[in-house]
Design an enzyme around this catalytic site. Structure first.
Site, PDB file in Angstrom:
ATOM      1  N   MET A 183       0.859  -1.290  -0.075  1.00 40.44           N
ATOM      2  CA  MET A 183       0.009   0.132  -0.073  1.00 40.44           C
ATOM      3  C   MET A 183       0.760   1.272  -0.065  1.00 40.44           C
ATOM      4  O   MET A 183       1.699   1.477   0.824  1.00 40.44           O
ATOM      5  CB  MET A 183      -1.025  -0.095   1.305  1.00 40.44           C
ATOM      6  CG  MET A 183      -2.090   0.923   0.930  1.00 40.44           C
ATOM      7  SD  MET A 183      -3.661  -0.279   0.982  1.00 40.44           S
ATOM      8  CE  MET A 183      -4.792   0.754   0.491  1.00 40.44           C
ATOM      9  N   HIS A 230      -2.449  -1.935   6.754  1.00 40.87           N
ATOM     10  CA  HIS A 230      -1.659  -0.587   6.512  1.00 40.87           C
ATOM     11  C   HIS A 230      -1.686   0.088   7.722  1.00 40.87           C
ATOM     12  O   HIS A 230      -0.987   0.816   8.085  1.00 40.87           O
ATOM     13  CB  HIS A 230      -2.456   0.017   5.368  1.00 40.87           C
ATOM     14  CG  HIS A 230      -1.697   1.383   4.964  1.00 40.87           C
ATOM     15  ND1 HIS A 230      -0.232   1.476   4.515  1.00 40.87           N
ATOM     16  CD2 HIS A 230      -1.899   2.592   5.184  1.00 40.87           C
ATOM     17  CE1 HIS A 230       0.157   2.846   4.457  1.00 40.87           C
ATOM     18  NE2 HIS A 230      -0.902   3.346   4.808  1.00 40.87           N
ATOM     19  N   SER A 236     -26.228   5.520  -7.015  1.00 42.54           N
ATOM     20  CA  SER A 236     -26.418   5.202  -8.144  1.00 42.54           C
ATOM     21  C   SER A 236     -26.032   3.387  -8.173  1.00 42.54           C
ATOM     22  O   SER A 236     -26.367   2.534  -7.373  1.00 42.54           O
ATOM     23  CB  SER A 236     -25.673   5.753  -9.153  1.00 42.54           C
ATOM     24  OG  SER A 236     -26.355   5.579 -10.644  1.00 42.54           O
ATOM     25  N   ASP A 238     -34.595  13.209 -11.113  1.00 46.59           N
ATOM     26  CA  ASP A 238     -33.576  12.223 -11.404  1.00 46.59           C
ATOM     27  C   ASP A 238     -33.910  11.764 -12.805  1.00 46.59           C
ATOM     28  O   ASP A 238     -34.885  10.986 -12.974  1.00 46.59           O
ATOM     29  CB  ASP A 238     -33.324  11.338 -10.317  1.00 46.59           C
ATOM     30  CG  ASP A 238     -32.035  10.192 -10.578  1.00 46.59           C
ATOM     31  OD1 ASP A 238     -31.826  10.112 -12.056  1.00 46.59           O
ATOM     32  OD2 ASP A 238     -31.482  10.217  -9.695  1.00 46.59           O
ATOM     33  N   HIS A 244     -29.664  13.543 -10.551  1.00 51.76           N
ATOM     34  CA  HIS A 244     -28.623  12.563 -10.038  1.00 51.76           C
ATOM     35  C   HIS A 244     -27.184  12.834  -9.428  1.00 51.76           C
ATOM     36  O   HIS A 244     -26.509  12.052  -9.348  1.00 51.76           O
ATOM     37  CB  HIS A 244     -28.718  11.658 -11.043  1.00 51.76           C
ATOM     38  CG  HIS A 244     -28.173  10.393 -11.191  1.00 51.76           C
ATOM     39  ND1 HIS A 244     -29.076   9.342 -10.276  1.00 51.76           N
ATOM     40  CD2 HIS A 244     -27.133   9.639 -11.450  1.00 51.76           C
ATOM     41  CE1 HIS A 244     -28.436   8.176 -10.474  1.00 51.76           C
ATOM     42  NE2 HIS A 244     -27.240   8.381 -10.885  1.00 51.76           N
TER      43      HIS A 244
END
Lengths: 299, 299
Positions: A1, A140, A161, A241, A276
């Protein structure tokens, strides 16, 4: 990482990370916000900071929500960390939509484990988001003996979404073992098997055999999971939307839970004039943050 | 003035507009946020909602700050409107940087009236932002006899980077007639005549004669404007800002006001670990919002 960048933001720090993923066999980017409590000198040694995971929508990278959803002030207010994963594997060797459209392939992994070629080798986003990433972040940030962050136990999940779908799907699939303590969604796709975005994605990643789709479809999953406590799934969607009628259809989830243990435990709030975009998401982030903070025992 | 889009956002509405500008002789886009107070049934008829104008930095359109700076919650909190102008004229007929770089030309108008060809015909951003746009917004929103919004009298100005320069410049040039009631800036260019970004812009738009540059340079302007009340200019800048040493140099403004009426009326807050991004801007928007709300008499 690898820490790509570490920036002051609100009272804490936004940390941009990248790592080689075992699940996707690609380099993956992820953003983590550590709230001001993480840096407080007097933070109690016996406490750990819980996490809210935010899954983004089609075309997004970890940066969209980090920049536009404005979770950071809320994270400081209640004392939780945020995790913003990417939406798919990426790179030249990763198969993409043959038509080059934005609703499938790179940027549109749909948080499932693909079984179909040419997607199966890299599109293992379910395992990546729900299994590998929490473990990798844990190793990490907590690997040095100072376990201040909780990426695996006190965790809430939300998304927008396609990511709202991913959040509800992951919540329900992990419900029996209480993998996530809280779930909400912004304008989610709730019934991918029955809407064009979902059918394209599931067909491509999972194949034409529709019975395979049930394993990820919230409207199917929720019927086979027994609701056991008081919490609910909180959903907001805007009545302006443009994807509401064709792709989102939140009423289908309400229909699916009728006469099940989930009845009265799914709340869909339709809000007037919102579309949206992140203007919609950011407006309701404070309400979702309070909701998750309660479910995580922070208030 | 054409309404391109009207979206619910926070408790009010974000309105995306476009209009033919007399100053720039181009179509210009501008975003306006009207706070929840504007839509309140019981808003007093004898009051008008003041405005905060936010000037954006290099490469930005009206959308960047609208999406990422998060003024909307603050506008609702205190009851002011926001105006987000564009950063330059745009279009095929508008001269651009011959080298195609991002720090001059389209997206980088520097809020001055260009005197040099080929820029003079369209790059009249000083007149556009400080004169034409307020009048045009006034006519559009207040033209129907319901004068609820104040774009010309109770107005504050702020901005980021190039826009922070534009805000301080406009504030000082209009100081005698109290054009703006309040001024702040995020990581502004304070002395364009003496830093590379400013020298490139001023050279291109105003020509090689450096005495012409003084008419827009805050460090020159401030010496010729007598400070007459208690207000101050509020500036934040991050100590991890990669442009701090070469282009911003806020200490030059502090030097310029030494032994003038402005001494003690310019406050530069250097904040630790913040860079030049909207993570920095959005973090300090609440402090700037409170500052402007006080100067506008809202609190």
């Amino acid at each position: 990482m690898k820490v790509v960048k570490e920036l002051s933001a609100c009272g804490g720090k936004l940390i941009k990370l990248s790592h080689d993923s075992i699940s996707t066999k690609t380099r993956m980017n992820v953003n983590v916000y550590l709230p001001k409590q993480y840096y407080a000198q007097d933070f109690p040694r016996d406490r750990r900071i819980p996490t809210v995971v935010y899954l983004s929508g089609l075309t997004c990278t970890p940066d969209n929500a980090s920049e536009k959803a404005f979770w950071q002030f809320q994270a400081d207010k209640y004392g939780f960390a945020m995790v913003f994963p990417d939406t798919s594997p990426r790179g030249d060797k990763v198969a993409n939509d043959p038509e080059g459209s934005w609703d499938f392939g790179q940027g549109a992994g749909f948080y499932v484990n693909a079984t179909q070629d040419p997607y199966a080798p890299h599109y293992q986003m379910y395992d990546y988001v729900h299994k590998e990433l929490p473990q990798t972040l844990d190793a990490h940030f907590n690997g040095n003996g100072v376990a201040k962050l909780d990426f695996q136990d006190d965790v809430a999940i939300t998304g927008h979404s396609m990511g709202g779908f991913g959040a509800i799907c992951g919540y329900l699939k992990g419900y029996a073992e209480r993998k996530y303590k809280s779930c909400s969604a912004f304008a989610p796709i709730v019934n991918p098997s029955n809407v064009p975005w979902g059918q394209k994605a599931f067909g491509g990643y999972l194949g034409d055999e529709r019975t395979q789709w049930q394993a990820y479809d919230p409207c199917a999953l929720i019927k086979n999971v027994k609701h056991v406590n008081d919490d609910k799934i909180l959903i907001h969607v805007g009545d302006a939307d443009p994807f509401l009628e064709e792709h989102l259809k939140p009423e289908l989830l309400l229909e699916a839970v009728k006469a099940t243990s989930w009845e009265d435990h799914v709340q869909v709030k339709k809000v007037h004039g919102f579309d949206h975009s992140y203007y919609f998401v950011s407006t309701f982030v404070p309400e979702h943050a309070e909701f998750h903070a309660k479910n995580l025992g922070l208030i």
